[in-house]
Design an enzyme around this catalytic site. Structure first.
Site, PDB file in Angstrom:
ATOM      1  CE1 TYR A  86      -4.685   5.422  -1.593  1.00  0.00           C
ATOM      2  CE2 TYR A  86      -6.324   7.159  -1.502  1.00  0.00           C
ATOM      3  CZ  TYR A  86      -5.565   6.199  -0.870  1.00  0.00           C
ATOM      4  OH  TYR A  86      -5.697   6.005   0.483  1.00  0.00           O
ATOM      5  CE1 TYR A 121      -4.122   1.889   0.667  1.00  0.00           C
ATOM      6  CE2 TYR A 121      -2.641   3.271   1.928  1.00  0.00           C
ATOM      7  CZ  TYR A 121      -3.855   3.074   1.310  1.00  0.00           C
ATOM      8  OH  TYR A 121      -4.802   4.060   1.344  1.00  0.00           O
TER       9      TYR A 121
END
Ligand SMILES: [Zn+2]
Lengths: 380, 144
Positions: A335, A285
């Protein structure tokens, strides 16, 4: 046991862009229908659904739109970008235990065209923010910037290490036509000259702001073998919320550098035959570049304080020890709270990534470090 | 800094901190059972599960654990001040208790007055309080 009991058999996603016309509900529905088609299943087969607590499209609406069957499981996982693998892990448990047979997980978000989440009037979302925002610590980038500067101070990490992450991931995006940064190359000089957002973090340490939706489909392993694609087994799934930790402003314990990744990793490897040294590709991440350094340490690819050094020598690029975020990740593909990392993990296990890692037979996918987090170990 | 600035949310957990701050005191919640300090304030002690607490007077001394220098885009009340500093201070009394604040050279200075390149980690600081209104006196920090 969860180990290899379920598999991801379908993935789907909408295009990614700074501004998309359709509603989040329409985008969610399109991504889920695409994932079901990829799995060779019908929308009416769906009897389980899972998403993030921050997801604005509700099961009721999405199920009606896609024409799902009767649902026997629906659930959500919290903490924003800490959620993705946790959502898949929750759904996998429901499928493995027979609560449902065909589960879909999804995330749909118009972050690129909507208001920034921190820009609400007082933005007092947690009790802790009463102790941070009035002094001007307003945004996630400020909160992570504080940990970053301490990390640099303790371990001698520099902006060059953060640039290693941004550049490696950008290069991967440059091979991925779906990535928002597909046609935009970046040099180290570009990185060093970028404007500050919150010193020590610059523009290119931050993820994109994207509209888009993604989904995946989970069934039990026996059924997965009848689906058109090679099954991608969920070997292990874990969540991590360390003792006395906080959301983003994780400053009130003895060791803020030992974040949720460490706790999550402990649970992940405890029930896994796969260890860090076996993992040849990972999707970590990357809402902010420093999270990748912390995750490399937390998930056991190097020792404490060595995450920065690990990014040198092409280690995190194709051909290196651990190619990272091979679709371009949150920094350069899209994102969408990390769901694109899950779908890319599936592509790596199918052998269909734009940046395919040769002979990769297992992939780690993680959620946000700095918040209560989650992770998956996928295998083929 | 005007009345439009972002004021701290003061609920029942937070009120004793701000009442002490208005008197120029830095006080941190302390378990009445086992004397463990805890922050942010909350109803139960994580060590002994007591719900009784008092507010212990701190020396006001600490060290800079870290800092950031935010640049726009920010909330409007901070855009005009940017770039400014936000520091995280570890209190001398307990290394797990850290306060967010701003480094200034004297009380009443704007939070962008200190040159960020002069800020160093692990250096000692001392709390001061800047009166914002009748109820809120914001902790700021001076280098020792
Ligand atoms: Zn106690």
């Amino acid at each position: 046991m969860l180990k290899d009991a379920t598999a991801i058999v379908g993935i789907g996603e909408t295009p990614f862009a700074k501004g998309l016309e359709p509603s989040e509900c329409q985008l969610a529905s399109e991504a889920i229908v695409a994932a079901l088609a990829d799995a060779g299943l019908e929308p009416s087969d769906v009897d389980g659904m899972a998403s993030y607590t921050m997801e604005s499209t509700e099961e009721v609406e999405v199920a009606k739109n896609i024409g799902a069957g009767d649902l026997h499981f629906f659930g959500k996982v919290g903490y924003g970008g800490g959620g993705g693998p946790g959502v898949v892990g929750l759904l996998a448990m429901a499928v493995a235990t027979g609560r449902c047979n065909v589960g879909v997980a999804w995330r749909s978000r118009k972050r690129g065209s909507g208001q920034r989440p921190w820009a609400g009037a007082h933005a007092q979302v947690t009790p802790a923010s009463a102790w941070t925002r009035p002094w001007g610590l307003l945004r996630p980038v400020d909160e992570i910037g504080l940990l970053t500067r301490r990390y640099m101070h303790l371990y001698g990490a520099t902006r060059d290490h953060l640039a290693n992450v941004a550049l490696a991931v950008r290069k991967h995006a440059n091979n991925n036509p779906r990535a928002i940064m597909y046609e935009r190359t970046m040099t180290r000089e570009d990185y060093m000259k970028a404007r500050w957002i919150s010193e020590p973090l610059c523009l290119f340490d931050n993820c994109l702001e994207t509209d888009g939706a993604l989904a995946c489909v989970i069934v039990r392993a026996d059924r997965a073998r009848d689906c058109p694609h090679r099954p991608v087994y969920i070997h292990s799934a874990s969540q991590g919320l360390p003792s006395q930790s906080e959301v983003m402003t994780n400053y009130w314990n003895e060791d803020p550098m030992r974040g949720p990744a460490w706790t999550c990793a402990e649970g992940l490897y405890r029930s896994s035959d796969i260890k860090p040294e076996d993992i040849k590709v990972a999707q970590l991440y990357d809402a902010f570049t420093p999270l990748v350094l912390l995750s490399l340490e937390g998930y056991g690819f190097c020792k404490r304080g060595e995450g920065a050094e690990f990014t040198n020598d092409g280690n995190i690029s194709i051909g290196g020890r651990l190619p990272l975020n091979t679709s371009g990740g949150g920094l350069s593909e899209a994102y969408v709270h990390g769901f694109n990392l899950i779908n890319e993990g599936v592509r790596q296990m199918r052998g269909t990534s734009c940046n395919q890692v040769k002979d990769a037979d297992t992939c780690l996918v993680t959620a946000g470090e700095g918040v209560p987090t989650s992770a998956l170990l996928l295998r083929n | 800094m005007s009345s439009e600035m972002l004021l701290p949310a003061v609920g029942e957990n937070e009120a004793p901190f701000w009442e002490a701050a208005a008197k120029g005191e830095l006080r941190i919640q302390q378990c009445a059972g086992c004397e463990r300090l805890r922050f942010p304030p909350r109803p139960m002690c994580p060590r002994c599960q007591s719900t009784e607490s008092t507010w212990a007077l701190m020396s006001g001394g600490g060290t800079i654990y870290s800092f950031v220098v935010p640049h726009p885009p920010l909330l409007p009340q901070f855009n005009d001040l940017a770039p400014y500093n936000v520091i995280l201070v570890t209190l001398d009394e307990d290394p797990t208790i850290r306060l967010i604040g701003n480094l200034v050279d004297q009380v009443g200075d704007k939070i962008n007055a200190v040159d960020p390149s002069s800020i160093e980690l692990d250096k000692p600081v001392q709390v001061v309080f800047e009166q914002i209104n009748d109820d809120i006196h914001m902790p700021r920090w001076l280098r020792v």
